[in-house]
Motif scaffolding. Structure first.
Motif, PDB file in Angstrom:
ATOM      1  N   ARG A  47       0.840  -1.204   0.000  1.00 22.58           N
ATOM      2  CA  ARG A  47       0.000   0.000   0.000  1.00 22.58           C
ATOM      3  C   ARG A  47       0.872   1.250   0.000  1.00 22.58           C
ATOM      4  O   ARG A  47       0.578   2.236  -0.681  1.00 22.58           O
ATOM      5  N   LEU A  48       1.951   1.184   0.739  1.00 21.72           N
ATOM      6  CA  LEU A  48       2.837   2.344   0.785  1.00 21.72           C
ATOM      7  C   LEU A  48       3.444   2.622  -0.585  1.00 21.72           C
ATOM      8  O   LEU A  48       3.526   3.776  -1.039  1.00 21.72           O
ATOM      9  N   GLU A  49       3.843   1.538  -1.241  1.00 23.75           N
ATOM     10  CA  GLU A  49       4.484   1.747  -2.541  1.00 23.75           C
ATOM     11  C   GLU A  49       3.495   2.227  -3.597  1.00 23.75           C
ATOM     12  O   GLU A  49       3.858   2.960  -4.526  1.00 23.75           O
ATOM     13  N   GLU A  50       2.240   1.811  -3.444  1.00 26.87           N
ATOM     14  CA  GLU A  50       1.217   2.349  -4.345  1.00 26.87           C
ATOM     15  C   GLU A  50       1.020   3.840  -4.067  1.00 26.87           C
ATOM     16  O   GLU A  50       0.843   4.648  -4.975  1.00 26.87           O
ATOM     17  N   LEU A  51       1.077   4.130  -2.794  1.00 24.45           N
ATOM     18  CA  LEU A  51       0.840   5.509  -2.372  1.00 24.45           C
ATOM     19  C   LEU A  51       1.785   6.486  -3.069  1.00 24.45           C
ATOM     20  O   LEU A  51       1.396   7.620  -3.405  1.00 24.45           O
ATOM     21  N   VAL A  52       3.001   6.025  -3.290  1.00 26.70           N
ATOM     22  CA  VAL A  52       3.994   6.902  -3.923  1.00 26.70           C
ATOM     23  C   VAL A  52       3.467   7.454  -5.243  1.00 26.70           C
ATOM     24  O   VAL A  52       3.705   8.613  -5.591  1.00 26.70           O
ATOM     25  N   HIS A  53       2.749   6.618  -5.970  1.00 32.15           N
ATOM     26  CA  HIS A  53       2.290   7.052  -7.294  1.00 32.15           C
ATOM     27  C   HIS A  53       0.831   7.474  -7.295  1.00 32.15           C
ATOM     28  O   HIS A  53       0.225   7.628  -8.365  1.00 32.15           O
TER      29      HIS A  53
END
Lengths: 227, 227, 227, 227
Positions: free
Chosen positions: B94-100
């Motif tokens: 979820r965090l890595e999705e959040l980046v984009h």
DNA sequence: GATGAATGAGTCTTCATTCAT
DNA sequence: TATGAATGAAGACTCATTCAT
């Protein structure tokens, strides 16, 4: 044989010295012993992980026998509790002095951050050690730990309050801000401990201060966050 | 002899085929079981401290026997490693999705902070459990943990970089700032867990954001801290 | 899915083949399976010490499941007993043939010694494996082992008797001499196994024969030992 | 302060002296205990096979608790190693004395054979126990065992060399002959143990000597075996 | 019959704590 | 009071054996 004779003498000597004059001398002895055991605990933690902190090893490091430990501490938990108190008390005192020091609030906070971030690894081990102390979160451990934390938070919050009143600081809930600051340094220390980072505490402190003081947003001014 | 030949053929076929199909079913079962054991670990951690997380207790919580655990995990370390991965992987994703995501950098950071601060206590326990897993920081435990931390820090730093490039954020070392933010939420969570604070994660998140974004100093502007 | 269908067919096929014609075919199957499991045991012992000879490993080496072992052997002990019998039976038979071979007694004994000393290490492992087989010296293990040993001793003693009657051999208690010879080769094998000696069995055999045949004393003639 | 100084002195003295004297007593106790545990191991082996030699049973046989064993031996392997050393050391010493005794070489060998064949069954069990000690042939076990065997072989070979030089013995490779003799008595003992033979060691020794000294072949003289 | 997941007794080892000297 | 041997409750892990499918 000759040796044996000497021993008996020493023993009786000690018996006389220790028991006849009950008050100060006995207490002095006990205090010295306790501090000696404290040092031993720290010593053991320098070369062993907290879960390898055994009474055996502490006794050995202190140069006494295992049984002796139990003459000064009821059990392992009490020993660790004592060590933790002994270790953090000076830090707490320095912090509480800091509140009334003749520095600007920003400087005070920076001093605190530097202080906290420069705690040697042993202290991180101590944190873990206390958390693992056998019975774990017994009421006693809990209470003492909470009380100590509260004193830290309270000291920091008073510094923040000073900053607010002096006009420089943003009006914020000082207790919560203090709790966050404490959390930040604790967490940062944990990360450093876990990852064996080589960053000096000075560098880390600089980083902390920049963000704590000015925030991430340039010219953060009165602009509103979300809320 | 002819018979024998046929038998051998059947036999080998059977050997190959009989195990192939149950394969998918078996894998499904194994997956279910592993998740069940994961849950059991979490369950145990709800009522026991990490050092009391024993294979026995996990087995009991899962309603299986001790030996069964070892049909799914080679040893305690692997079990814990698995649970930790299983627990934090979704968060990492979820965090890595959040980046984009299509949010402002400030919003993204706030989302992360909220996410992190709302982790249940069990997650804090998990962190400790992994640290204590038997020998302590075995290379495997260390490596996986470090890698995971790095992914978090890296994701946050990319958000900060975005903020800097977009012009809103102060020019700072984004990696170090990210490490500080991670440390802050970890530490805050530890404090909440240890002290049984009742503050909701929402309140805590608001506090965090205010300070992270604007800093302690009102109109912190371009004014210099110490350095 | 298609696979599943085939399996069912194979199964029913096997069901027909195996159960309809009860006698020979079923027995053949069982015999093959047992030999296959024997090989698996030997295989495991090539790479594992006897105490690491587990049913699991045997099953894996045989390419069957653990449970299957129990369809052919009541328990581990029976399996090992079977393997030992299977392994040593041919040797025993060769030895018993040797008794009636057309060689001089000395040559026969030398042949036996060479045979015995050239047993591969696996056989030594087998000896240990049988000794460790769970319940250990159950009556069954004891009886079978004793019987086998007796057959060896008996065969050798008949060779010695032949030598005595033919006039060449010293008049001695042939059974006891045979027991000694067997003991000697067993012990020599143990030593070689334990110490990882590189001496070839040929060299060892030469040594053995020289002493067995002529004794340590030069021209040992009719000279009396002590007694 | 002055007091403190005195105390420290007493303390250090006490530390040094108090442990010195009990020293000898302590060592005596430790030695007694170790021997007691040795006996317990032997005792257990009288009624259990080596693989059933558990720390639990040893403790029970010694009348102490399991934990106590670990105050005297770091682990099972060390315990067994100690027992083996304790058991075989006297035999080795007697053997090495024998080399220089005032007997003929033949008499010396006979003495050795008698000695070796009269070893109680427990010794055979010990051999097996050491081989099975946990991981099996650990380097330590291996090394000590190999060294001990070498001492035996070496001692016997020196006796044989003496016989050769004195002119009575056939010129042979004394080391190999010695290894064979050792193998023979080991194997013979194993057979006796396994089969519960009732033959006295005296009878067995007589048999051994006759063959070792004169060989199987009457008047074996210089006649050639095969080679 | 084949499978292999489940079982649980059994093994080694550690360590806080007690107690006789 | 110091000592340290003794204790025994845990805990991690193994493996022969069983049994539902």
């Amino acid at each position: 044989m000759t040796d044996a004779f000497i021993i008996v003498n020493i023993w009786s000597l000690q018996g006389i010295l220790m028991t006849r004059i009950p008050g100060s001398r006995k207490e002095a002895w006990e205090k010295m012993m306790k501090e000696s055991l404290c040092d031993a605990v720290i010593e053991v933690l320098k070369s062993h992980k907290p879960e390898k902190l055994t009474m055996e090893r502490v006794a050995e490091a202190a140069g006494v026998s295992k049984g002796t430990l139990y003459n000064y501490f009821r059990n392992k938990e009490e020993l660790i509790l004592y060590v933790v108190a002994k270790t953090f008390e000076p830090l707490l005192e320095r912090l509480e002095e800091l509140v009334h020091a003749s520095q600007t609030p920003v400087e005070k906070i920076e001093t605190f951050v530097r202080m906290a971030l420069s705690l040697p690894d042993t202290h991180g081990q101590l944190f873990r050690a206390i958390l693992e102390s056998e019975e774990g979160l017994t009421p006693k451990v809990y209470h003492e730990g909470a009380e100590r934390r509260m004193r830290v938070v309270s000291a920091i919050s008073r510094i923040i309050d000073e900053g607010i009143q002096a006009g420089g600081f943003r009006k914020t809930n000082s207790m919560k801000a203090a709790a966050m600051i404490l959390g930040a340094v604790i967490g940062r220390n944990m990360l450093r401990f876990q990852s064996g980072e080589s960053e000096t505490s000075d560098e880390a402190a600089g980083e902390f201060m920049e963000i704590f003081i000015h925030g991430l947003v340039a010219g953060g001014g009165p602009g509103e966050v979300k809320e």
